[in-house]
Structures are given as structure tokens and as C-alpha cells.
Design an enzyme around this catalytic site. Structure first.
Site, short mmCIF file in Angstrom:
data_model
loop_
_atom_site.label_atom_id
_atom_site.label_comp_id
_atom_site.label_asym_id
_atom_site.label_seq_id
_atom_site.Cartn_x
_atom_site.Cartn_y
_atom_site.Cartn_z
N CYS A 110 0.85 -1.20 0.00
CA CYS A 110 0.00 0.00 0.00
C CYS A 110 0.88 1.24 0.00
O CYS A 110 1.89 1.30 0.71
CB CYS A 110 -0.89 -0.01 1.24
SG CYS A 110 -1.96 1.42 1.40
N HIS A 152 -9.29 -3.74 -1.58
CA HIS A 152 -8.30 -2.95 -0.83
C HIS A 152 -8.73 -1.48 -0.76
O HIS A 152 -8.67 -0.85 0.30
CB HIS A 152 -6.94 -3.10 -1.53
CG HIS A 152 -5.81 -2.31 -0.93
ND1 HIS A 152 -4.73 -2.89 -0.31
CD2 HIS A 152 -5.60 -0.97 -0.85
CE1 HIS A 152 -3.91 -1.94 0.14
NE2 HIS A 152 -4.40 -0.77 -0.19
N GLU A 153 -9.20 -0.95 -1.89
CA GLU A 153 -9.59 0.47 -1.94
C GLU A 153 -10.86 0.73 -1.13
O GLU A 153 -10.96 1.75 -0.44
CB GLU A 153 -9.75 0.93 -3.38
CG GLU A 153 -8.48 0.85 -4.22
CD GLU A 153 -7.28 1.52 -3.58
OE1 GLU A 153 -7.41 2.64 -3.03
OE2 GLU A 153 -6.19 0.91 -3.57
N HIS A 156 -10.08 1.05 2.39
CA HIS A 156 -9.58 2.40 2.73
C HIS A 156 -10.74 3.34 3.08
O HIS A 156 -10.63 4.16 3.98
CB HIS A 156 -8.82 3.02 1.55
CG HIS A 156 -7.35 2.70 1.53
ND1 HIS A 156 -6.51 2.97 2.58
CD2 HIS A 156 -6.57 2.15 0.57
CE1 HIS A 156 -5.28 2.59 2.28
NE2 HIS A 156 -5.28 2.08 1.06
#
Ligand code: ZN
Length: 176
Positions: A110, A152-153, A156
Site C-alpha cells: 500500500c 483494498h480500496e 480504505h
């Protein structure tokens, strides 16, 4: 020249907030268009960066951008030759509408967690519905690397970093 935003690093509290939805009527506003532009410009110089979420540039809004070169590699734009193949893809207020039960452990890093890598179990397929940078709603399915990136995004946007879930975490410094 306006200075590019820095990428927030792991102890920055902005990365732990639940990001807010972008009001749909504001997608075309200069404020939101500026955020999207800043995200693209911040991502571009990072050769190993495949995507970026708005909280990573200090903006707690539900937006992420996937670098166009990923779509080239996956040859996903073949059905739309009118679009520039390098075009970044913008996801505003993304929602996962389908998620496979099948999971795979995938190696992950990341831009906000330098230089740590680890393995995260992610659903191998999913479908995301979101708005693009013009406020148009779209749905996109993904598998493999792209499915991993989307998860993953979206993490976030929910204040989650991959190191919260990763196994076999190790630090690998870049070659000088
Ligand atoms: Zn990240």
C-alpha cells in the site's frame, strides 16, 4: 504551480475514518473534480501504485481511482476502443453488490504503508456499482488482481488498512 498532496502514511488518523458519501449533485463541482484530479496526479508518479483512495490524500470522501495501466494489463478495455487505454477509472460511492465466497490469499502492499508487504485473503470475484467522474452510475465485475484492488480500496474508505488483515507481514525496502 500547486503542490501535489502527499500520501498519508499509516499513523495518520484520516486513514482510520469512515469516509463520507459524495453528494451526487456535487460530483461535477469544482471541489470534487479537484479532488479527483489531485488523486490521479498523486498516483501517477508511483510506478508500483495501482490505485489510490481519497483518504490517502487527506480527503475523507468515498472515491477511489484505479490506474489505467492495470486495465491495459488485464485487457479489459478491449470492448471499448474509443476510450484511451491509459485512462484512469474513477469510482465514487462504490458499493459491492456481489462477492464470491471463494477466497484467495494474495500478496499486497500500500502507498500508505511503506514498505510493508503481506498476504491478505480476498474474495476472488466481485461486482461493484459506483458513479464515475461525470456522475454516471455503472457496474463493473472483476476477478483476480482487479478484484483484490477494489477490495483494498473500499477498505480504505472504511478506515481499514491491509496490515489489519495481513499474514506473513514483512518489510522490503526498495532498491536504491
Ligand atoms: Zn492502500
Amino acid at each position: 504551480m500547486k503542490q501535489m498532496p502527499e500520501i498519508a502514511q499509516k499513523d495518520n488518523p484520516v486513514l482510520r475514518k469512515i469516509a463520507d458519501d459524495v453528494p451526487l449533485g456535487e460530483i461535477m463541482s469544482s471541489r470534487i473534480q479537484r479532488v479527483i484530479k489531485d488523486m490521479k496526479n498523486t498516483l501517477r508518479p508511483h510506478k508500483d501504485g495501482v490505485a489510490i483512495a481519497a483518504p490517502q490524500i487527506g480527503v475523507p470522501l468515498r472515491i477511489f481511482v484505479v490506474s489505467g495501466h492495470i486495465f491495459n494489463e488485464e485487457a479489459l478495455l478491449e470492448d471499448d476502443k474509443s476510450k484511451s487505454k491509459e485512462e484512469d477509472l474513477v469510482f465514487i460511492n462504490p458499493k459491492i453488490t456481489k462477492l464470491s465466497r471463494d477466497k484467495k490469499a494474495m500478496s499486497e502492499g500500500c502507498l500508505s504503508v511503506r514498505w510493508i508487504y503481506g498476504e491478505v485473503r480476498r474474495a476472488s470475484k466481485l461486482t461493484v456499482t459506483a458513479y464515475d467522474e461525470y456522475g454516471k452510475k455503472f457496474t463493473r465485475g472483476a476477478s483476480g488482481l482487479l478484484a483484490q484492488i477494489f477490495q483494498h480500496e473500499i477498505d480504505h474508505l472504511n478506515g481499514i488498512l491491509f496490515i489489519d488483515k495481513a499474514k506473513r507481514v514483512e518489510e522490503i525496502q526498495p532498491l536504491k
